[in-house]
Design a protein around this motif. Structure first.
Motif, PDB file in Angstrom:
ATOM      1  N   PRO A  74     -36.683  15.862  20.392  1.00 54.32           N
ATOM      2  CA  PRO A  74     -37.815  14.926  20.436  1.00 54.32           C
ATOM      3  C   PRO A  74     -37.380  13.524  20.861  1.00 54.32           C
ATOM      4  CG  PRO A  74     -37.154  15.341  18.170  1.00 54.32           C
ATOM      5  CD  PRO A  74     -36.331  16.260  19.022  1.00 54.32           C
ATOM      6  N   LYS A  75     -38.309  12.811  21.436  1.00 57.24           N
ATOM      7  CA  LYS A  75     -38.056  11.413  21.782  1.00 57.24           C
ATOM      8  C   LYS A  75     -38.274  10.491  20.587  1.00 57.24           C
ATOM      9  CE  LYS A  75     -39.493  12.042  26.621  1.00 57.24           C
ATOM     10  NZ  LYS A  75     -40.469  11.627  27.670  1.00 57.24           N
ATOM     11  N   HIS A  76     -39.150  10.888  19.695  1.00 50.85           N
ATOM     12  CA  HIS A  76     -39.451  10.090  18.505  1.00 50.85           C
ATOM     13  C   HIS A  76     -39.233  10.952  17.263  1.00 50.85           C
ATOM     14  CE1 HIS A  76     -41.949   8.577  21.866  1.00 50.85           C
ATOM     15  NE2 HIS A  76     -41.650   7.375  21.381  1.00 50.85           N
ATOM     16  N   PHE A  77     -38.268  10.562  16.472  1.00 47.54           N
ATOM     17  CA  PHE A  77     -37.958  11.312  15.257  1.00 47.54           C
ATOM     18  C   PHE A  77     -38.819  10.800  14.102  1.00 47.54           C
ATOM     19  CE2 PHE A  77     -34.261  11.892  17.886  1.00 47.54           C
ATOM     20  CZ  PHE A  77     -33.904  13.216  17.658  1.00 47.54           C
ATOM     21  N   SER A  78     -39.208  11.734  13.219  1.00 48.38           N
ATOM     22  CA  SER A  78     -40.048  11.362  12.086  1.00 48.38           C
ATOM     23  C   SER A  78     -39.690  12.231  10.888  1.00 48.38           C
ATOM     24  CB  SER A  78     -41.530  11.526  12.430  1.00 48.38           C
ATOM     25  OG  SER A  78     -42.331  11.279  11.292  1.00 48.38           O
ATOM     26  N   ALA A  79     -39.594  11.616   9.709  1.00 44.27           N
ATOM     27  CA  ALA A  79     -39.322  12.339   8.454  1.00 44.27           C
ATOM     28  C   ALA A  79     -40.575  12.498   7.613  1.00 44.27           C
ATOM     29  CB  ALA A  79     -38.245  11.608   7.654  1.00 44.27           C
ATOM     30  N   THR A  80     -41.725  12.146   8.177  1.00 42.76           N
ATOM     31  CA  THR A  80     -42.977  12.232   7.422  1.00 42.76           C
ATOM     32  C   THR A  80     -43.297  13.670   7.040  1.00 42.76           C
ATOM     33  OG1 THR A  80     -43.782  10.338   8.690  1.00 42.76           O
ATOM     34  CG2 THR A  80     -45.395  11.565   7.407  1.00 42.76           C
ATOM     35  N   GLY A  81     -42.975  14.616   7.922  1.00 39.34           N
ATOM     36  CA  GLY A  81     -43.244  16.015   7.627  1.00 39.34           C
ATOM     37  C   GLY A  81     -42.508  16.483   6.387  1.00 39.34           C
ATOM     38  N   PHE A  82     -41.237  16.088   6.244  1.00 42.09           N
ATOM     39  CA  PHE A  82     -40.465  16.469   5.062  1.00 42.09           C
ATOM     40  C   PHE A  82     -41.032  15.820   3.805  1.00 42.09           C
ATOM     41  CE2 PHE A  82     -37.396  17.238   8.464  1.00 42.09           C
ATOM     42  CZ  PHE A  82     -36.907  18.482   8.104  1.00 42.09           C
ATOM     43  N   LEU A  83     -41.429  14.563   3.907  1.00 43.58           N
ATOM     44  CA  LEU A  83     -41.970  13.863   2.740  1.00 43.58           C
ATOM     45  C   LEU A  83     -43.282  14.500   2.275  1.00 43.58           C
ATOM     46  CD1 LEU A  83     -41.252  10.160   3.801  1.00 43.58           C
ATOM     47  CD2 LEU A  83     -39.928  11.598   2.236  1.00 43.58           C
ATOM     48  N   ASP A  84     -44.160  14.806   3.229  1.00 43.80           N
ATOM     49  CA  ASP A  84     -45.437  15.422   2.868  1.00 43.80           C
ATOM     50  C   ASP A  84     -45.232  16.831   2.306  1.00 43.80           C
ATOM     51  OD1 ASP A  84     -46.787  13.187   3.609  1.00 43.80           O
ATOM     52  OD2 ASP A  84     -47.407  13.937   5.580  1.00 43.80           O
ATOM     53  N   ALA A  85     -44.353  17.596   2.924  1.00 44.98           N
ATOM     54  CA  ALA A  85     -44.089  18.949   2.425  1.00 44.98           C
ATOM     55  C   ALA A  85     -43.437  18.907   1.049  1.00 44.98           C
ATOM     56  CB  ALA A  85     -43.193  19.698   3.410  1.00 44.98           C
ATOM     57  N   PHE A  86     -42.518  17.982   0.861  1.00 47.05           N
ATOM     58  CA  PHE A  86     -41.846  17.833  -0.438  1.00 47.05           C
ATOM     59  C   PHE A  86     -42.859  17.517  -1.534  1.00 47.05           C
ATOM     60  CE2 PHE A  86     -39.375  15.773  -3.703  1.00 47.05           C
ATOM     61  CZ  PHE A  86     -38.170  16.446  -3.705  1.00 47.05           C
ATOM     62  N   LYS A  87     -43.782  16.623  -1.230  1.00 50.06           N
ATOM     63  CA  LYS A  87     -44.787  16.225  -2.206  1.00 50.06           C
ATOM     64  C   LYS A  87     -45.805  17.335  -2.438  1.00 50.06           C
ATOM     65  CE  LYS A  87     -48.356  12.686  -2.958  1.00 50.06           C
ATOM     66  NZ  LYS A  87     -49.012  11.481  -2.369  1.00 50.06           N
ATOM     67  N   THR A  88     -46.246  17.989  -1.385  1.00 48.05           N
ATOM     68  CA  THR A  88     -47.272  19.011  -1.504  1.00 48.05           C
ATOM     69  C   THR A  88     -46.769  20.229  -2.263  1.00 48.05           C
ATOM     70  OG1 THR A  88     -48.186  18.281   0.609  1.00 48.05           O
ATOM     71  CG2 THR A  88     -48.903  20.418  -0.204  1.00 48.05           C
ATOM     72  N   MET A  89     -45.561  20.645  -1.978  1.00 53.41           N
ATOM     73  CA  MET A  89     -45.002  21.834  -2.621  1.00 53.41           C
ATOM     74  C   MET A  89     -44.541  21.571  -4.050  1.00 53.41           C
ATOM     75  SD  MET A  89     -42.705  23.190   0.614  1.00 53.41           S
ATOM     76  CE  MET A  89     -41.923  24.498  -0.323  1.00 53.41           C
ATOM     77  N   LYS A  90     -44.514  20.283  -4.455  1.00 51.73           N
ATOM     78  CA  LYS A  90     -43.904  19.924  -5.750  1.00 51.73           C
ATOM     79  C   LYS A  90     -42.516  20.550  -5.809  1.00 51.73           C
ATOM     80  CE  LYS A  90     -48.353  19.589  -8.133  1.00 51.73           C
ATOM     81  NZ  LYS A  90     -49.207  20.073  -9.233  1.00 51.73           N
ATOM     82  N   TYR A  91     -41.734  20.119  -4.824  1.00 53.21           N
ATOM     83  CA  TYR A  91     -40.512  20.832  -4.469  1.00 53.21           C
ATOM     84  C   TYR A  91     -39.539  20.962  -5.632  1.00 53.21           C
ATOM     85  CZ  TYR A  91     -36.382  22.156  -1.776  1.00 53.21           C
ATOM     86  OH  TYR A  91     -35.284  22.821  -1.304  1.00 53.21           O
ATOM     87  N   MET A  92     -39.268  19.900  -6.338  1.00 56.30           N
ATOM     88  CA  MET A  92     -38.261  19.956  -7.397  1.00 56.30           C
ATOM     89  C   MET A  92     -38.693  20.877  -8.527  1.00 56.30           C
ATOM     90  SD  MET A  92     -35.758  18.365  -6.230  1.00 56.30           S
ATOM     91  CE  MET A  92     -34.790  18.640  -7.709  1.00 56.30           C
ATOM     92  N   ASP A  93     -39.967  20.816  -8.891  1.00 57.33           N
ATOM     93  CA  ASP A  93     -40.462  21.688  -9.950  1.00 57.33           C
ATOM     94  C   ASP A  93     -40.371  23.157  -9.525  1.00 57.33           C
ATOM     95  OD1 ASP A  93     -41.956  22.093 -12.525  1.00 57.33           O
ATOM     96  OD2 ASP A  93     -43.431  22.938 -11.144  1.00 57.33           O
TER      97      ASP A  93
END
Length: 333
Positions: A74-93
């Motif tokens: 990609p020409k523009h990198f973004s970590a928003t996808g990881f942040l949203d997925a982490f929050k939505t999945m309640k990843y740590m729990d």
């Protein structure tokens, strides 16, 4: 002065044929080597393509998805996808719950299946062949065909009819509800009836049958009983089988979706269950744009997939050599 040795015409012809044969052999080896590496590269590409695609899509900004010049990098990198997925999945729990179920069931499977496998390998008892055939049958019967009685047993858990007897004495309908609890996974594994437990019993049986009976005979001569011999003599020598069963059980319980969905419900979700509902849950996180912006949803789903496989990837890096050696020593094909 160097003397030149003159060869006869038949000798020259023979030498020429040997040279041509050697050249053909070397050429054939080079062609086979190139073909072999080409096949390996193609197979590796087929296996790695989903991973490469997930990494590229998850770090890609939405604007790059509409740019035809952007294919992999990609020409523009973004970590928003990881942040949203982490929050939505309640990843740590979800991760902690998956690790707890995987580790707990793996330990219980090793203990119960090692005992069962040792019994089948070393002792003679009535209907031994029939019972071992029942163990193998558990590998054939799909979980979906027995999920209803399985669920009812966990919903109204009644070990040995004790709760029914207690209900008759007290006059109250008292049953233990294990649905929504990790005990719904731990109890079957402790009794040798967990996910793929039949395979683990078979692995231990084959391994103990391959061990020399002289080890047990020496222990009996020294005054050890059957249980002490099993714990102090047989188990330490079954390290390869233990590693294999532990890793198999951990991975299968960690990645299980069907039983986790049925027995834990929606309140308590494992990592795989959380990933399966990620598309629906994302609507509450990014403002209900599941239909108007499918590219944005897609990048977050790919990020969620990467987060889901990350623990197994790290486990493979740490244990791949031990797993390969253990499988080789116990003879699994």
């Amino acid at each position: 002065m160097v003397k030149t040795v003159k060869m006869s015409k038949p000798e020259r012809a023979k030498k020429l044929m040997e040279t041509k044969l050697l050249y053909r052999i070397k050429t054939g080896k080079w062609i086979w080597t190139i073909a072999r590496y080409a096949i390996l590269v193609l197979l590796a590409y087929q296996l790695l393509y989903p991973i490469i695609y997930m990494i590229s899509a998850s770090v890609k900004a939405p604007i790059d998805s509409y740019d035809p010049s952007v294919i992999w990098i990609p020409k523009h990198f973004s970590a928003t996808g990881f942040l949203d997925a982490f929050k939505t999945m309640k990843y740590m729990d979800a991760l902690v719950r998956s690790l707890g179920i995987g580790l707990g069931c793996a330990i219980l499977d090793v203990i119960s299946c090692a005992l069962a496998g040792y019994g089948f390998a070393r002792y003679k008892f009535p209907l031994k062949t029939f019972f071992f055939a029942c163990v193998i049958l558990t590998l054939i019967v799909p979980t979906q065909t027995i999920i209803l009685p399985y669920y009812m047993n966990m919903r109204y858990f009644d070990p040995l009819g004790i709760m029914t007897l207690f209900s008759k004495i007290t006059g109250n309908n008292t049953m233990i509800n294990l649905v929504g609890s990790n005990a719904a996974f731990f109890i079957p594994s402790a009794l040798g009836a967990g996910i793929r437990s039949g395979l683990y019993i078979y692995i231990f049986k084959q391994f103990f049958e391959g061990m020399s009976a002289a080890l047990e005979e020496s222990a009996y001569v020294d005054g050890s009983g059957p249980l002490r011999t099993f714990v102090h003599i047989m188990l330490p020598n079954a390290k390869n089988a233990i590693i294999t069963v532990f890793l198999f059980s951990f991975v299968w319980h960690f990645n299980d979706y069907y039983l986790s969905k049925q027995l834990l419900g929606t309140g308590k979700r494992t990592l795989i269950v959380a990933l399966s509902s990620l598309r629906v849950d994302l609507a509450a996180v990014i403002g209900g744009q599941t239909t108007t912006d499918p590219i944005r949803i897609q990048t977050r789903i790919q990020a969620g997939c990467l987060l889901a496989i990350l623990p197994m990837f790290l486990l493979y890096i740490v244990t791949q050599r031990k797993l390969a050696d253990s499988i080789e020593h116990i003879g699994i094909k």
